[in-house]
Design a protein around this motif. Structure first.
Motif, PDB file in Angstrom:
ATOM      1  N   SER A 259     -27.255  46.564   3.004  1.00 49.60           N
ATOM      2  CA  SER A 259     -28.106  45.470   2.535  1.00 49.60           C
ATOM      3  C   SER A 259     -27.254  44.364   1.927  1.00 49.60           C
ATOM      4  N   ALA A 260     -27.896  43.230   1.683  1.00 51.50           N
ATOM      5  CA  ALA A 260     -27.185  42.105   1.069  1.00 51.50           C
ATOM      6  C   ALA A 260     -26.712  42.455  -0.343  1.00 51.50           C
TER       7      ALA A 260
ATOM      8  N   VAL B  11     -22.779  42.012  -1.672  1.00 52.91           N
ATOM      9  CA  VAL B  11     -22.302  41.054  -2.687  1.00 52.91           C
ATOM     10  C   VAL B  11     -22.502  41.540  -4.116  1.00 52.91           C
TER      11      VAL B  11
ATOM     12  N   THR C 134     -29.063  37.671   7.555  1.00 52.62           N
ATOM     13  CA  THR C 134     -29.380  37.539   6.126  1.00 52.62           C
ATOM     14  C   THR C 134     -28.321  38.196   5.252  1.00 52.62           C
ATOM     15  N   VAL C 135     -27.602  39.176   5.830  1.00 52.58           N
ATOM     16  CA  VAL C 135     -26.530  39.857   5.084  1.00 52.58           C
ATOM     17  C   VAL C 135     -25.230  39.072   5.182  1.00 52.58           C
ATOM     18  N   THR C 136     -24.821  38.731   6.405  1.00 58.67           N
ATOM     19  CA  THR C 136     -23.531  38.049   6.562  1.00 58.67           C
ATOM     20  C   THR C 136     -23.548  36.648   5.962  1.00 58.67           C
ATOM     21  N   ASP C 137     -24.708  35.994   5.942  1.00 55.76           N
ATOM     22  CA  ASP C 137     -24.756  34.651   5.360  1.00 55.76           C
ATOM     23  C   ASP C 137     -24.522  34.664   3.851  1.00 55.76           C
ATOM     24  N   THR C 138     -24.726  35.806   3.207  1.00 52.76           N
ATOM     25  CA  THR C 138     -24.442  35.882   1.773  1.00 52.76           C
ATOM     26  C   THR C 138     -22.942  35.824   1.484  1.00 52.76           C
TER      27      THR C 138
ATOM     28  N   ARG D  61     -20.992  33.462   2.477  1.00 46.33           N
ATOM     29  CA  ARG D  61     -20.512  32.083   2.486  1.00 46.33           C
ATOM     30  C   ARG D  61     -20.035  31.629   1.111  1.00 46.33           C
ATOM     31  N   GLN D  62     -20.832  31.864   0.095  1.00 49.34           N
ATOM     32  CA  GLN D  62     -20.430  31.438  -1.252  1.00 49.34           C
ATOM     33  C   GLN D  62     -19.257  32.250  -1.807  1.00 49.34           C
TER      34      GLN D  62
ATOM     35  N   VAL E  29     -18.431  36.134  -7.492  1.00 52.32           N
ATOM     36  CA  VAL E  29     -19.879  36.272  -7.323  1.00 52.32           C
ATOM     37  C   VAL E  29     -20.522  36.269  -8.702  1.00 52.32           C
TER      38      VAL E  29
END
Length: 514
Positions: free
Chosen positions: A280-281, A285, A315-319, A321-322, A329
């Motif tokens: 999961s996201a 992170v 939705t997981v891999t896009d987290t 980016r930051q 984090v």
């Protein structure tokens, strides 16, 4: 009677001191813990009472109030048990009241038998105690070597509450433990996996060397069985050894999360994390009701490997980016905000299509062009933009696999070149803050340090017009070219360096048609 001792708690990956104030009054028998404790701290009342009785101490029939200060900061975990019981026994006269305990820190969880169990985050707590100017820290024996990695602190290992009381009363002393710095230096270069195990794939090995020298993220594309995972798992073996400061910071993350291997006091090799694509996201992170580090933080100062990258939900891999941009984090909850470090190299691996054989010279691909595009489009553009290097791995020939005379280069040889390139870059960027490798150069840093000769400028201009590069694509090529020049020991970026950097960014046209 009032007794005050010091313990420590955890916020994020950092420790903070907690003043444990115990007050005993001859009124009705009662026991209260205040100071914003969580459920685990509130339950300490029963652990402390039973541990005292089973250790042979008479628990006082007094009105006991324990305050954990600062009272406006939430206290979590079971690490305050030892300090709470020690404060109560001091009030009852079991521990000599004349002993000066103002410069020590007590940490540990009590079992009902009076034994002292290990806790999470002992290293972070020891750092906090040292920074506060304390002289000694008492930790569970299971955490003693971990805490001993902090210089400037005397660390005492605790096994039972009875042993602690005897030590504080100066009847049976406990011997402190120390960390072996020589053993740490030897362990930082010890790896079980070696690049010499990988046959062929010269271009991919060169790309991994460049990635290691500059701290670049890299994407490996190729059919099954070409060595993508083998190369990724061996990447830590060619990275520079961990410095002692990096080892402390990395160990703090794993100590707080409870993933520090048993018997390991200090992580000596760069972490390698390879989570499954069903994660999961929050697992990636970090987060949760009480925020804990995710995989990106567990990979801090090391490598995060995402195998079968298109299988991860967007939705997981896009987290990522930051964290890739900020290298930290920040997680905000109603109870507060915590920040975890996450400076890592991202390695992605993927097949060129769902069946895995798009473009294969001998195996027939069963995917239609639309299916190929649909498969690779699962990787979002913003994530792809953060991959400095893309390299395609061909199938390895029979001759490369079976040749007994072929000798592949070892990780030690490659690491020597990587270390030399990083030292070359560090000398150039001396005085810069928060920039430790070429991958971290911003636009201003690229203008300042990425100086090209005339031939390189002409080649780059031609590639910019022909490939339709964006500003971000231009920056990526310049950063990679800077690393290639560092490996060659050149202050100027020359045409061959630019040409190789362009080659390592040429797969967008083939797979993503950009």
């Amino acid at each position: 009677m009032l007794s005050t001792l010091l313990s420590a708690g955890i916020c994020g990956i950092d420790g903070f001191l907690v003043s444990v104030e115990c007050d005993a009054q001859e009124r009705f028998s009662d026991f209260e813990i205040v100071g914003l404790p969580d459920a685990a701290v509130k339950e300490a009342k029963e652990r402390v009472r039973t541990a005292a009785l089973n250790s042979g101490f008479r628990f006082p029939s007094l009105s006991l109030t324990v305050n954990l200060a600062p009272a406006d900061r939430k206290k979590e975990g079971s690490g305050f048990d030892v300090a709470i019981l020690a404060g109560i026994l001091r009030c009852a006269g079991v521990i000599d009241r004349r002993a000066d305990l103002s410069r020590i820190c007590l940490i540990g969880e009590l079992s009902l038998s009076g034994e002292i169990r290990g806790v999470k985050g002992a290293l972070s707590m020891c750092v906090a105690a040292r920074d506060a100017g304390l002289d000694a820290i008492y930790v569970p024996a299971a955490n003693a070597r971990e805490a001993a990695a902090v210089s400037g602190m005397t660390v005492y290992p605790l096994t039972t509450m009875r042993a602690l009381v005897d030590h504080l009363n100066r009847t049976v002393p406990i011997d402190p433990v120390s960390e072996d710095s020589v053993a740490f230096s030897e362990a930082t270069t010890r790896h079980t996996l070696d690049f010499a195990d990988v046959r062929g794939q010269a271009l991919a090995k060169r790309a991994m060397e460049i990635a290691a020298a500059g701290g670049h993220n890299i994407l490996l594309i190729g059919p099954p069985g070409t060595g993508k995972s083998m190369l990724a798992k061996r990447l830590p073996s060619i990275l520079p050894p961990l410095s002692f400061e990096e080892a402390i910071e990395t160990t703090k993350v794993h100590s707080v999360s409870g993933t520090l291997p048993a018997g390991i006091s200090l992580l000596t090799t760069r972490p390698f994390r390879a989570p499954h694509h069903t994660m999961s996201a929050v697992s990636l992170v970090g987060g949760g009701a009480s925020p804990t580090p995710g995989e990106v933080s567990l990979a801090h100062n090391g490598v995060l490997f995402l195998d079968e990258l298109p299988e991860f939900p967007k939705t997981v891999t896009d987290t990522l980016r930051q964290p890739l941009e900020d290298r930290r984090v920040t997680i905000t909850r109603a109870s507060g905000r915590v920040t975890f470090p996450c400076s890592f190299m991202l390695v992605g691996a993927m097949n060129p299509c769902r069946c895995g054989y798009f473009g294969h010279p001998t195996r027939r691909c069963t995917c239609s062009p639309q299916e190929v595009r649909r498969y690779v489009s699962r990787i979002s553009g913003p994530l792809l933009d953060r991959m400095d290097i893309e390299v395609e791995l061909p199938s390895v020939s029979f001759e490369e696999l079976s040749s007994a005379e072929r000798r592949e280069e070892s990780s030690a040889s490659v690491r020597a070149r990587v270390i030399a390139a990083r030292a070359f870059a560090a000398a150039r960027m001396r005085g810069e803050t928060n920039v430790f490798c070429n991958a971290q150069l911003d636009a201003a840093g690229i203008r300042k340090y990425c100086i090209t000769d005339e031939a390189a400028s002409a080649l780059l201009k031609s590639a910019f017009d022909r490939m339709g590069l964006s500003a971000r694509g231009y920056d990526r090529i310049m950063r990679v070219a800077r690393t290639i020049a560092d490996l060659a020991g050149s202050e100027l970026i020359r045409a061959p360096h630019i040409a190789e950097a362009i080659q390592l960014r040429s797969l967008d046209k083939k797979y993503w048609q950009t």
